[in-house]
Design an enzyme around this catalytic site. Structure first.
Site, PDB file in Angstrom:
ATOM      1  N   GLU A 120      27.937  27.535  44.911  1.00 22.16           N
ATOM      2  CA  GLU A 120      29.006  28.481  45.260  1.00 22.16           C
ATOM      3  C   GLU A 120      30.147  28.427  44.247  1.00 22.16           C
ATOM      4  OE1 GLU A 120      30.301  27.145  49.111  1.00 22.16           O
ATOM      5  OE2 GLU A 120      28.248  27.192  49.908  1.00 22.16           O
ATOM      6  N   LYS A 122      33.806  27.880  43.113  1.00 24.21           N
ATOM      7  CA  LYS A 122      34.910  27.129  43.698  1.00 24.21           C
ATOM      8  C   LYS A 122      36.161  27.980  43.545  1.00 24.21           C
ATOM      9  CE  LYS A 122      37.015  22.567  43.930  1.00 24.21           C
ATOM     10  NZ  LYS A 122      38.423  22.932  43.847  1.00 24.21           N
ATOM     11  N   ASP A 124      39.861  29.384  43.669  1.00 25.70           N
ATOM     12  CA  ASP A 124      41.120  28.715  43.377  1.00 25.70           C
ATOM     13  C   ASP A 124      42.219  29.342  44.218  1.00 25.70           C
ATOM     14  OD1 ASP A 124      42.517  26.787  42.190  1.00 25.70           O
ATOM     15  OD2 ASP A 124      42.610  27.700  40.209  1.00 25.70           O
ATOM     16  N   TYR A 232      33.573  29.509  53.490  1.00 28.09           N
ATOM     17  CA  TYR A 232      32.511  28.732  52.841  1.00 28.09           C
ATOM     18  C   TYR A 232      31.920  27.644  53.736  1.00 28.09           C
ATOM     19  CZ  TYR A 232      36.595  25.831  51.717  1.00 28.09           C
ATOM     20  OH  TYR A 232      37.742  25.095  51.779  1.00 28.09           O
ATOM     21  N   LYS A 321      33.623  21.198  37.720  1.00 25.90           N
ATOM     22  CA  LYS A 321      34.782  21.961  37.234  1.00 25.90           C
ATOM     23  C   LYS A 321      34.519  22.647  35.894  1.00 25.90           C
ATOM     24  CE  LYS A 321      38.216  20.907  40.141  1.00 25.90           C
ATOM     25  NZ  LYS A 321      39.449  20.514  39.587  1.00 25.90           N
ATOM     26  N   CYS A 415      67.606  43.053  15.133  1.00 23.88           N
ATOM     27  CA  CYS A 415      66.147  43.025  15.114  1.00 23.88           C
ATOM     28  C   CYS A 415      65.684  42.092  13.994  1.00 23.88           C
ATOM     29  CB  CYS A 415      65.611  44.437  14.881  1.00 23.88           C
ATOM     30  SG  CYS A 415      63.837  44.465  14.559  1.00 23.88           S
ATOM     31  N   CYS A 418      63.898  44.566  11.229  1.00 20.30           N
ATOM     32  CA  CYS A 418      64.585  45.585  10.425  1.00 20.30           C
ATOM     33  C   CYS A 418      66.104  45.423  10.424  1.00 20.30           C
ATOM     34  CB  CYS A 418      64.212  46.980  10.910  1.00 20.30           C
ATOM     35  SG  CYS A 418      64.940  47.395  12.496  1.00 20.30           S
ATOM     36  N   CYS A 433      64.835  46.900  20.023  1.00 19.26           N
ATOM     37  CA  CYS A 433      65.364  47.175  18.701  1.00 19.26           C
ATOM     38  C   CYS A 433      65.711  48.656  18.670  1.00 19.26           C
ATOM     39  CB  CYS A 433      64.294  46.860  17.653  1.00 19.26           C
ATOM     40  SG  CYS A 433      64.549  47.722  16.090  1.00 19.26           S
ATOM     41  N   CYS A 439      62.067  50.909  11.868  1.00 18.10           N
ATOM     42  CA  CYS A 439      61.656  49.499  11.964  1.00 18.10           C
ATOM     43  C   CYS A 439      60.165  49.374  11.653  1.00 18.10           C
ATOM     44  CB  CYS A 439      61.952  48.989  13.373  1.00 18.10           C
ATOM     45  SG  CYS A 439      61.391  47.299  13.624  1.00 18.10           S
TER      46      CYS A 439
HETATM   47  S1  IVH Z   1      33.676  22.905  50.531  1.00 14.68           S
HETATM   48  C1  IVH Z   1      33.536  19.227  52.739  1.00 14.68           C
HETATM   49  N1  IVH Z   1      33.337  25.100  49.115  1.00 14.68           N
HETATM   50  O1  IVH Z   1      38.092  23.093  47.026  1.00 14.68           O
HETATM   51  C2  IVH Z   1      33.612  20.394  51.861  1.00 14.68           C
HETATM   52  N2  IVH Z   1      35.424  24.000  49.030  1.00 14.68           N
HETATM   53  O2  IVH Z   1      38.441  19.890  46.758  1.00 14.68           O
HETATM   54  C3  IVH Z   1      34.979  20.775  51.551  1.00 14.68           C
HETATM   55  N3  IVH Z   1      37.097  25.116  47.645  1.00 14.68           N
HETATM   56  O3  IVH Z   1      40.594  22.574  49.049  1.00 14.68           O
HETATM   57  C4  IVH Z   1      35.154  22.023  50.873  1.00 14.68           C
HETATM   58  N4  IVH Z   1      35.819  26.798  47.021  1.00 14.68           N
HETATM   59  O4  IVH Z   1      39.466  24.677  49.749  1.00 14.68           O
HETATM   60  C5  IVH Z   1      34.171  24.109  49.459  1.00 14.68           C
HETATM   61  N5  IVH Z   1      32.915  27.061  47.939  1.00 14.68           N
HETATM   62  C6  IVH Z   1      33.742  26.067  48.295  1.00 14.68           C
HETATM   63  C7  IVH Z   1      35.074  26.001  47.824  1.00 14.68           C
HETATM   64  C8  IVH Z   1      35.890  24.947  48.210  1.00 14.68           C
HETATM   65  C9  IVH Z   1      37.027  26.242  46.930  1.00 14.68           C
HETATM   66  C10 IVH Z   1      38.287  24.257  47.744  1.00 14.68           C
HETATM   67  C11 IVH Z   1      38.579  23.791  49.133  1.00 14.68           C
HETATM   68  C12 IVH Z   1      39.216  22.468  48.972  1.00 14.68           C
HETATM   69  C13 IVH Z   1      38.853  22.068  47.590  1.00 14.68           C
HETATM   70  C14 IVH Z   1      38.014  20.817  47.646  1.00 14.68           C
END
Ligand code: IVH
Length: 681
Positions: A120, A122, A124, A232, A321, A415, A418, A433, A439
């Site tokens: 999945e 991750k 942000d 998720y 990451k 500026c 010029c 400017c 210019c």
């Molecule tokens: S699972 C036990 N799935 O990442 C599992 N977390 O360090 C816990 N996050 O703050 C989380 N996308 O909010 C999971 N597809 C994803 C995620 C996800 C983002 C965030 C989550 C948590 C941090 C975990």
């Protein structure tokens, strides 16, 4: 040193210091939503703590940041004790660490059988727990410290993609779903652009914007923020059962109306995980939201239970990451750049640093107000950020690392290119400017715009070449481009005879254009593609536009007093009219006769106002707007009671919610394509 080594007073002090540092940064991040360090630096610090504790296990205290997930809730919100602890994830930064993870899983399960994972993105944003009771949304809470979060139910209810009631039937009596609330990149950019224009504080990144919006004490503010959600996973489930595989659970949640990320996939083994990582990585910048990595979760819930968890993270999941989008570097100099419209923009010249795979050595500071608010000075250590195709920017100064007393930066009075006066109209964030086309910087930028793809589209006429042509005095105005000879071009740096010939041909073919492109190419302030098209539709030729009064100009859909004034003042300048005249008369720039759209009644969107939102797949939003105009409609930016239709693509957020609440009919991209086909446009 080996794990379990004995500690001395010194190491104890070091340990206490490390813990205190981490706590302070966590407070900044979670409570204030104002991190002092880029994530990658914080992760490094945290890893140091984990390594330390592995070496000196006798030192570990119950209050160590390693023993909990986040920080205490903010005062303004009621506390919610999570029914089940909200965990964090262990991080991997290399392929090797992913293989190690799988090896540990195999060892613990005492098997070598291939493992199936849910892979999945991750997201942000900010973690959220939402409890549904008998299918009704009961409560939503932030993660807080993992045990206790903040009650943000009122705010979460304002997010259109969060169902207040689950669809279908068969829901467990109590079901806690967990997910991430995030701000799509486009919404984030728009929010910050508005704040910047109004001279307000901007958010450092979409994650802070999401977290900050979620933790507003006034839900009506949250409601205006473009927030979205992906679920998720699940927490507590009572009085009902869910499928035995994580991926099937997510499918079921989707059936019940919860929003799940469409990029989630099921893969086999560490190799499958790594393929997924690379494939999402390649599309990272094209995704309409920010992700900072991917998450692998063992799909079989029985195996998850067998593996269990350590204090802060499950053993059955791993976050892998991506290279960070924020890095630390130092400011070598602060320069002021002059743009096409004369805007004087402060730019930080940086010690080169690689940010998510690209070397960054310049970052924008947007405008003088923002520079002063961020208080960036030469020599400072700063966080730079680069995301998608957005220009790298300085997010903030790491003030603790400032040494000495560097001078505050001030707006130059003249500026830098010029020497003309720099002026800043009252109430405007942007200084300009006043040199106009005198210019060289403005001249160069205007020419670059003139030849750009969406304007006259002179292929092969690059920015370096224009710099040379202007610097050598050969080109001053648009029309001079058409007077260039092949021999002259061949003499320029990095130009051979062949490329000069190609360029001559490109210049020749640029003479066949369209009225909207020509208008856009002129680079009149605030006349973008959409406005150029509206002007063309209304006036059908250039002559009436040159002569139109501001009142007449305001008759054009989407042209207000400010734009009308910009057009009028451009056309009032004799040299601009001369250049237009030369282009048309002497150099024969021309376009096919521009007809007004067919008689209004024939067109499906006549007199209709349509707002476009979300991500479209077959066309860009700009193209959709153009199509709407060709169908007789008016594309507008915000949804109101006067809106006739909302055209909603994927991940449509607050506008969709507003349209639904106002009863505005919603069209899909397919609907628009159907209508276009029917009208053979
Ligand atoms: S699972 C036990 N799935 O990442 C599992 N977390 O360090 C816990 N996050 O703050 C989380 N996308 O909010 C999971 N597809 C994803 C995620 C996800 C983002 C965030 C989550 C948590 C941090 C975990």
């Amino acid at each position: 040193m080996s794990p379990g080594a004995k500690s001395s007073a010194d190491t104890l002090r070091q340990y206490e210091q490390l813990k205190a540092d981490i706590e302070r940064h966590q407070y900044q991040y979670y409570v204030l939503s104002e991190p002092l360090l880029p994530d990658i630096e914080f992760d490094r610090l945290f890893q140091q703590l984990l390594d330390f504790e592995q070496q000196y296990p006798d030192l570990i205290t119950a209050d160590s940041p390693s023993q909990r997930v986040g920080v205490k809730p903010h005062d303004g919100f009621a506390e919610v004790v999570h029914l089940q602890r909200m965990l964090s994830l262990d991080n991997a930064f290399s392929d090797e660490q992913v293989y190690d993870f799988e090896r540990r899983v195999h060892d613990r399960l005492n098997t070598v059988a291939p493992i199936r994972y849910s892979a999945e993105p991750k997201l942000d944003g900010a973690a959220i727990s939402i409890v549904y009771e008998k299918g009704q949304l009961l409560r939503a809470a932030t993660r807080g410290d993992g045990q206790t979060g903040e009650d943000v139910t009122h705010n979460v209810k304002t997010i259109a993609s969060v169902p207040l009631r689950l669809l279908g039937d068969g829901h467990p009596d109590v079901m806690e779903v967990r997910g991430e609330i995030f701000m799509p990149s486009a919404g984030f950019e728009a929010l910050n652009a508005r704040a910047r224009k109004a001279g307000e504080k901007v958010f450092a990144n979409p994650r802070n914007a999401a977290a900050g919006s979620l933790r507003q004490l006034d839900p009506s503010i949250t409601a205006q923020r473009p927030l979205d959600i992906f679920i998720y996973g699940v927490g507590v489930v009572e009085g009902g059962a869910l499928p035995g595989f994580h991926s099937e659970v997510l499918q079921q949640l989707q059936v019940w109306g919860l929003k799940v990320c469409p990029e989630i996939d099921v893969v086999m083994g560490a190799d499958g995980c790594l393929n997924y990582y690379r494939s999402i990585g390649a599309r990272r910048e094209a995704l309409p939201y920010e992700i900072d990595g991917v998450v692998y979760k063992i799909d079989d819930c029985d195996l998850q239970r067998k593996l269990g968890q350590v204090s802060r993270a499950p053993r059955w999941a791993l976050a892998h990451k991506f290279p960070a989008q924020e890095q630390l570097t130092t400011v070598k100099d602060i320069a002021f750049q002059v743009g096409r419209t004369g805007a004087v923009t402060p730019v930080a010249r940086l010690a080169p640093v690689s940010v998510a795979g690209v070397v960054v050595s310049n970052a924008t500071l947007h405008n003088i107000d923002e520079l002063l608010r961020k208080d960036v000075r030469v020599g400072d250590t700063v966080i730079v950020r680069r995301a998608g195709d957005v220009i790298p920017e300085v997010v903030r100064v790491v003030i603790e690392r400032r040494s000495g007393n560097p001078a505050e930066v001030t707006l130059p009075e003249q500026c830098p290119v010029c020497g003309s006066d720099v002026v800043r109209p009252e109430g405007e964030a942007v200084a300009r400017c006043s040199g106009g086309l005198v210019c060289p910087a403005q001249r160069k930028e205007s020419l670059k715009h003139f030849v750009s793809r969406k304007a006259l589209d002179v292929e092969g006429m690059g920015s370096k070449l224009i710099d040379q042509l202007v610097d050598s005095g050969r080109v001053s105005h648009f029309s001079d481009l058409f007077a260039l000879s092949g021999a002259e071009l061949a003499q320029m740096d990095r130009m051979g005879e062949k490329s000069a010939d190609n360029l001559m041909a490109a210049i020749e073919s640029a003479k066949h254009t369209t009225l909207p492109k020509f208008l856009y190419a002129l680079g009149i302030r605030e006349v973008g593609e959409a406005t150029a098209l509206s002007l063309a539709n209304y006036f059908c030729d250039i002559e009436p536009i040159i002569l139109a009064s501001t009142d007449e100009l305001q008759e054009v859909p989407d042209v207000g007093p400010v734009v009308a004034e910009h057009i009028r003042s451009f056309m009032n300048q004799a040299h601009n009219r001369e250049v237009i005249n030369d282009l048309l008369q002497q150099y024969n720039v021309h376009w096919p006769k521009f007809d007004k759209p067919r008689a209004d009644a024939e067109l499906p969107f006549s007199d209709k106002t349509i707002v476009v939102t979300g991500t479209l797949s077959a066309m860009s939003r700009a193209e959709a707007k153009e199509a709407i105009q060709q169908l007789g409609g008016k594309a507008s930016g915000s949804v109101s009671a006067k809106t006739d239709y909302l055209l909603a693509g994927a991940n449509a957020g607050s506008k969709l919610a507003k349209a639904e609440s106002l009863g505005v009919p919603v069209l899909s991209e397919e609907d628009l394509l159907d209508i276009l086909n029917k009208h053979r446009i």
